[in-house]
Design a protein around this motif. Sequence first.
Motif, PDB file in Angstrom:
ATOM      1  N   SER A   2     -34.646   5.531 -14.640  1.00 21.98           N
ATOM      2  CA  SER A   2     -33.990   4.404 -15.285  1.00 21.98           C
ATOM      3  C   SER A   2     -33.080   3.699 -14.286  1.00 21.98           C
ATOM      4  O   SER A   2     -32.948   2.476 -14.319  1.00 21.98           O
ATOM      5  N   GLU A   3     -32.484   4.452 -13.361  1.00 20.46           N
ATOM      6  CA  GLU A   3     -31.635   3.844 -12.342  1.00 20.46           C
ATOM      7  C   GLU A   3     -32.487   3.064 -11.344  1.00 20.46           C
ATOM      8  O   GLU A   3     -32.136   1.947 -10.952  1.00 20.46           O
ATOM      9  N   ASN A   6     -33.837  -0.144 -12.967  1.00 18.01           N
ATOM     10  CA  ASN A   6     -32.873  -0.947 -13.718  1.00 18.01           C
ATOM     11  C   ASN A   6     -33.005  -2.420 -13.316  1.00 18.01           C
ATOM     12  O   ASN A   6     -33.021  -2.742 -12.136  1.00 18.01           O
ATOM     13  N   GLY A  21     -34.570  -0.304 -16.850  1.00 18.91           N
ATOM     14  CA  GLY A  21     -33.446   0.612 -16.991  1.00 18.91           C
ATOM     15  C   GLY A  21     -33.232   1.044 -18.422  1.00 18.91           C
ATOM     16  O   GLY A  21     -33.020   2.227 -18.712  1.00 18.91           O
TER      17      GLY A  21
END
Length: 149
Positions: A2-3, A6, A21
């Motif tokens: 997700s990072e 993002n 993200g």
Amino acid sequence: MSELLNGVQLLNQDSQVVDGGEHLKGKVVGLYFSASWCPPCRAFTPKLVRFFNEIKKNHPEFEVVFVSRDREDGDLREYFLEHMGEWVAIQFGDPKIQELLAQYEVKTIPSMRIIKPNGDVVVADARTEIQEKGSDPEALWEEWLAFYE
């Protein structure tokens, strides 16, 4: 993951765009590097779909992100929408595709990596593992999670 994704706009199976993200938060992510013009990809994709569908029954936190090597947007969309599972794709032309190919040293397709939220590789050759051990999806999932923690 997700990072790592993002702000990247991902296409879902409803042809809607979602933020990477947000969509991948709390998910165990597999990056699937593939293309419509690649015969080995065409042979592996149905196996991945079956594996994905089995895992999703008990583990909704599993997500696949299609990272396409297609040369045209129409080819990417057709292959994604008609042949892949209920997962997401990085849109055609997004520079993140080249970035991921370089970061994960993808030299051939199909290729699949299981990734932690920060981008660290948990399983470097998930494609081979699915082909060789995918007949018992739950056991393979548990094996992956042992490395994920």
